[in-house]
Design a protein around this motif. Sequence first.
Motif, PDB file in Angstrom:
ATOM      1  N   ALA A 185      -3.286 -77.640   5.417  1.00  0.00           N
ATOM      2  CA  ALA A 185      -2.491 -77.479   6.647  1.00  0.00           C
ATOM      3  C   ALA A 185      -2.881 -78.562   7.632  1.00  0.00           C
ATOM      4  CB  ALA A 185      -2.724 -76.094   7.251  1.00  0.00           C
ATOM      5  N   VAL A 186      -1.888 -79.066   8.382  1.00  0.00           N
ATOM      6  CA  VAL A 186      -2.137 -80.084   9.411  1.00  0.00           C
ATOM      7  C   VAL A 186      -1.623 -79.545  10.743  1.00  0.00           C
ATOM      8  CG1 VAL A 186      -2.008 -81.980   7.766  1.00  0.00           C
ATOM      9  CG2 VAL A 186       0.060 -81.232   8.900  1.00  0.00           C
ATOM     10  N   ASP A 187      -2.312 -79.931  11.826  1.00  0.00           N
ATOM     11  CA  ASP A 187      -1.899 -79.491  13.156  1.00  0.00           C
ATOM     12  C   ASP A 187      -0.885 -80.459  13.729  1.00  0.00           C
ATOM     13  OD1 ASP A 187      -3.372 -81.729  13.763  1.00  0.00           O
ATOM     14  OD2 ASP A 187      -5.071 -80.627  14.642  1.00  0.00           O
ATOM     15  N   LEU A 197       3.130 -71.847  15.947  1.00  0.00           N
ATOM     16  CA  LEU A 197       1.865 -71.290  16.418  1.00  0.00           C
ATOM     17  C   LEU A 197       1.523 -71.898  17.765  1.00  0.00           C
ATOM     18  CD1 LEU A 197      -0.574 -69.484  15.716  1.00  0.00           C
ATOM     19  CD2 LEU A 197      -1.652 -71.519  14.717  1.00  0.00           C
ATOM     20  N   ASP A 198       1.421 -71.000  18.797  1.00  0.00           N
ATOM     21  CA  ASP A 198       1.012 -71.426  20.145  1.00  0.00           C
ATOM     22  C   ASP A 198       1.906 -72.542  20.678  1.00  0.00           C
ATOM     23  OD1 ASP A 198      -1.016 -69.560  20.025  1.00  0.00           O
ATOM     24  OD2 ASP A 198      -2.472 -71.014  19.225  1.00  0.00           O
ATOM     25  N   GLY A 199       3.199 -72.396  20.507  1.00  0.00           N
ATOM     26  CA  GLY A 199       4.132 -73.355  21.082  1.00  0.00           C
ATOM     27  C   GLY A 199       4.267 -74.650  20.315  1.00  0.00           C
ATOM     28  N   THR A 200       3.638 -74.755  19.181  1.00  0.00           N
ATOM     29  CA  THR A 200       3.767 -75.974  18.379  1.00  0.00           C
ATOM     30  C   THR A 200       3.946 -75.573  16.913  1.00  0.00           C
ATOM     31  OG1 THR A 200       2.754 -78.075  17.791  1.00  0.00           O
ATOM     32  CG2 THR A 200       1.287 -76.192  18.017  1.00  0.00           C
ATOM     33  N   HIS A 201       4.092 -76.574  16.060  1.00  0.00           N
ATOM     34  CA  HIS A 201       4.307 -76.297  14.642  1.00  0.00           C
ATOM     35  C   HIS A 201       3.091 -76.756  13.837  1.00  0.00           C
ATOM     36  CE1 HIS A 201       8.542 -76.445  16.139  1.00  0.00           C
ATOM     37  NE2 HIS A 201       8.637 -75.394  15.316  1.00  0.00           N
ATOM     38  N   ARG A 202       2.716 -75.901  12.872  1.00  0.00           N
ATOM     39  CA  ARG A 202       1.682 -76.268  11.904  1.00  0.00           C
ATOM     40  C   ARG A 202       2.349 -76.367  10.518  1.00  0.00           C
ATOM     41  NH1 ARG A 202      -4.006 -73.195  11.681  1.00  0.00           N
ATOM     42  NH2 ARG A 202      -4.169 -74.412  13.626  1.00  0.00           N
ATOM     43  N   ILE A 247       8.901 -83.539  11.178  1.00  0.00           N
ATOM     44  CA  ILE A 247       8.761 -82.131  10.800  1.00  0.00           C
ATOM     45  C   ILE A 247       8.017 -81.362  11.880  1.00  0.00           C
ATOM     46  CG2 ILE A 247       7.654 -80.577   9.151  1.00  0.00           C
ATOM     47  CD1 ILE A 247       8.191 -82.660   6.990  1.00  0.00           C
ATOM     48  N   ILE A 248       6.929 -81.938  12.423  1.00  0.00           N
ATOM     49  CA  ILE A 248       6.152 -81.257  13.470  1.00  0.00           C
ATOM     50  C   ILE A 248       6.985 -81.092  14.725  1.00  0.00           C
ATOM     51  CG2 ILE A 248       4.142 -81.481  14.975  1.00  0.00           C
ATOM     52  CD1 ILE A 248       2.696 -82.836  12.656  1.00  0.00           C
ATOM     53  N   ALA A 249       7.795 -82.092  15.037  1.00  0.00           N
ATOM     54  CA  ALA A 249       8.587 -82.044  16.264  1.00  0.00           C
ATOM     55  C   ALA A 249       9.734 -81.043  16.163  1.00  0.00           C
ATOM     56  CB  ALA A 249       9.121 -83.437  16.594  1.00  0.00           C
ATOM     57  N   GLN A 308       6.014 -94.522   6.083  1.00  0.00           N
ATOM     58  CA  GLN A 308       7.138 -93.611   5.864  1.00  0.00           C
ATOM     59  C   GLN A 308       6.695 -92.167   5.965  1.00  0.00           C
ATOM     60  OE1 GLN A 308       8.883 -94.039   2.023  1.00  0.00           O
ATOM     61  NE2 GLN A 308      10.492 -92.523   2.382  1.00  0.00           N
ATOM     62  N   ARG A 309       5.522 -91.817   5.383  1.00  0.00           N
ATOM     63  CA  ARG A 309       5.047 -90.445   5.442  1.00  0.00           C
ATOM     64  C   ARG A 309       4.684 -90.034   6.869  1.00  0.00           C
ATOM     65  NH1 ARG A 309       7.486 -89.458   1.016  1.00  0.00           N
ATOM     66  NH2 ARG A 309       6.427 -90.076  -0.926  1.00  0.00           N
ATOM     67  N   SER A 310       4.195 -90.942   7.673  1.00  0.00           N
ATOM     68  CA  SER A 310       3.859 -90.635   9.076  1.00  0.00           C
ATOM     69  C   SER A 310       5.122 -90.270   9.852  1.00  0.00           C
ATOM     70  CB  SER A 310       3.153 -91.820   9.723  1.00  0.00           C
ATOM     71  OG  SER A 310       1.914 -92.071   9.091  1.00  0.00           O
ATOM     72  N   HIS A 311       6.204 -91.038   9.638  1.00  0.00           N
ATOM     73  CA  HIS A 311       7.469 -90.720  10.329  1.00  0.00           C
ATOM     74  C   HIS A 311       7.995 -89.363   9.885  1.00  0.00           C
ATOM     75  CE1 HIS A 311       7.688 -94.447  12.460  1.00  0.00           C
ATOM     76  NE2 HIS A 311       7.815 -95.216  11.356  1.00  0.00           N
TER      77      HIS A 311
END
Length: 859
Positions: free
Chosen positions: A364-366, A450-455, A414-416, A406-409
């Motif tokens: 899992a990544v924050d 989770l807590d207003g953001t995505h994990r 996805i997180i956003a 590419q993976r960073s974008h």
Amino acid sequence: MLRSPHRLLIAATLALGLAITAGLMVFDRLTLASLEREALLQQAARADHLADQLYTRLEITAQVARTMAALASPLRERSDVEDLVQGTLASTSPEYVYGIGVWFAPYALEPRSRWVGTYAHRELEDAQRIVLTYEWSSPAYDYHRQPWYVQGLQVEGHPFLSEPYFDVDLVYSSLLIPFRGEDGSPRGVVSVDVVLPQLRALVARANTSPQETFSVVTRAGRLFAHPQEASLLSWARAQGRAGEAGVLSELSLEDLRAYEEAQGLAGDRHSQLSAVPDAGWTVRVSTDKDSLFADSRRLHATLQVIGLVVWGALLAGLAAGMRTLRVRSLSRALAQQARERAALEQNERMLREVLETSMDGVAAVDAGGRLVAWNSSAERIFGWPREDILGRLAVETLCRPEDRRQRSHQLARIIATGFTSMTTCRQGSLALRRNGEVFPLEASLSTVHLDGTHRVYGFFSDVSERHRAEEERQRLLERQHDLLSQLRRRSAELRAIIDNMVEGVFVADAEGRLSFVNHAGLRMCGGDPLDAISLDGVIPRTCALRSLDGAPLERETLPMFRALRGEVVVGCDIRVLQPGGERILRMNAAPIPDEEDRVSAAVVVIHDVTEAVEFDRLKDAFVQMAAHELKTPVTVMKSFAQLALKTECGRDPTLGRLLAGIDRGANRIDQLVRTLLDVSQLHLRRMQLVEEALDLRTLVEETARRMSETRQGHLLHVHVDEAIPVWGDPARLEQVFIALLDNAMRYSPPAAPVDVVLAIDGEEVEVSIQDQGIGIPADKQPRLFNRFYRPHAGTPHDRGGMGVGLYIAREIVQQHGGQLTLESREGEGTTVRVRLPLRVAHEGTDAHPSAPGHDDAHA
């Protein structure tokens, strides 16, 4: 009667408890099965590791045995064998080899020594001291009849490891392998002995835990090593299962199982077997089930405790809710909070357990792209321990450099947005291990708010093995396609070759029905195989079949039906009588086996040799006629020359020399005529023998003495100790030895001796004539016994002659029921061996001189 809120509370509590219990049971069953499989695989891996260690030790010893067999094959002197055995043993480690023996077949090394078994071993007190002995090379032991020697002669490929045996104070085992002569026949057996306690040390080092025992069982089911040897032997002696030696190798695997049953160990332990390659040994590992499945049982107990805690909490909450129902709003709020808290805690624990024991890697990544969760499967797949990777950037750590941008974008999007297209399917990708290795994996992603953001949670599995299997399958398919193409091409080439052969080729099934005939076969049978060819051996129905002497042939004696019975027929000549004339066909036939090595068909190749046979007959008739016609004028010429030498003309020096030259020429022509007559009579099977009882030693010694007188300067040695009685024609046998000794002396330097050795071997006598001459090239040796063949013709070693000496000698020996063979090395010399039956053996079958025609049976 309970009111609706009470019923709802009870129903909800029971439903939740049952759901959690069912989930725990399913999770318990799946996880237990996985852990038990993993424990069994680890147990098998430990057994395989010990088997590989034993194989490595034995393979080193087996290599020594193969090397000894290769080096001992060409040796001819006992001193060379002793040097080889001692030198090889000195160069090996006492840890691997105790003793080496080279055991020759009867008379294989020394013609007069039946038992020559050179054996060298180390002193037990001083391993550097080597003792050479012939203690077992005696008629009393007669190692040729021992089971280990017979077993060694039958070994093919890898050396055979014998069963352990007890001798003096230690247990030994031997690796056996045959070694062969230049003609491929066995010359003897090489044995390499191993002291087994040194191998037992490997098993002792593997037995480090009282909960797990390793033992080794031999090919015959005998015990080789066991950690409880003392207790096992004590029990075996009490039960009467151990022998006089009282060693472990006397016990079998059945004895071990009986011991474990008696000690109460059979039901509480799990056993597996692993074979030691090429040795016939088996490693047996037996582990206490409590120790083997400790992880799974701990997990099972943990889940039971969790279930009890959950049910206790639920029941306690239900009781509290019922007691505080009067304060409904507060009680409902408190009960709801307690249930939610308990459910969350339970779900979180269960989720952690599920993720930790999952076969897939989970990470899992924050929101910052850093790793915050990492299970044990992820550690195994990527090689990163949890404590080293948590907090690292996932993309920078796990992706290839060319994919990171590419993976960073993708991860930032996805997180956003909290959306991913990979939630419903697994997609393939390439990842990076800690050691820098790039490997394929399949992954699916899931986002959690989770807590207003995505994990973002990732679930992935290593598919390297699947990719390799697919690549291997594709390679095999391509290989199969290539093989099919080659097979079709080879089939077409073979069909073209067979159709253009001069010989007729016929193929028939197991019932004798023809399935293939080539063009030449059709021409032989008039063009129509179905109408013109009989099933009785591929011969037209209108033809009569006879042997060369005119006797009718039965159906079952024809080459095709002999081949269908599994026989290989070579050079079978058949006389065919048909309306158009007589033909002689030479047939070769062979069986065609199926996948199970059973005869499913037969092939017959027919060659029309009518003209060749007729030409050979005319040639023999011409030789016989010419010899007879020359004999009379040569006899007259010789008589007149000898008569003139006794007159006044012979006393004249000039005329005397001329008349002597005429006499010598007449003698030479007379000898050539006699030789041609012998060749003709032998080829036509018309030479008759006048056999009588004679002493072969006297015949050979007299012949050698006369040859030494005619060829001054050549050394001729005859080695014989006793009289040797045989049946034979003295004149013809003398002719054989004159021809063989003449060849040996003619092609040897004057100073090089020619050795003649007579030795009795069973019911036969062998006469060996060995020279140190120029030898015969290997490519010319197959034709040495052909008529009129001279191997040195046209070379500086040409000594003249007609090239029929060996042909006549072999035919005469065969008519005496014997055998003549020749061995030669160019530049080293030639050895000719003549084997004849002794008179005692001959009298057992035919004690009288041969009658006319008796020689045909030998020929």
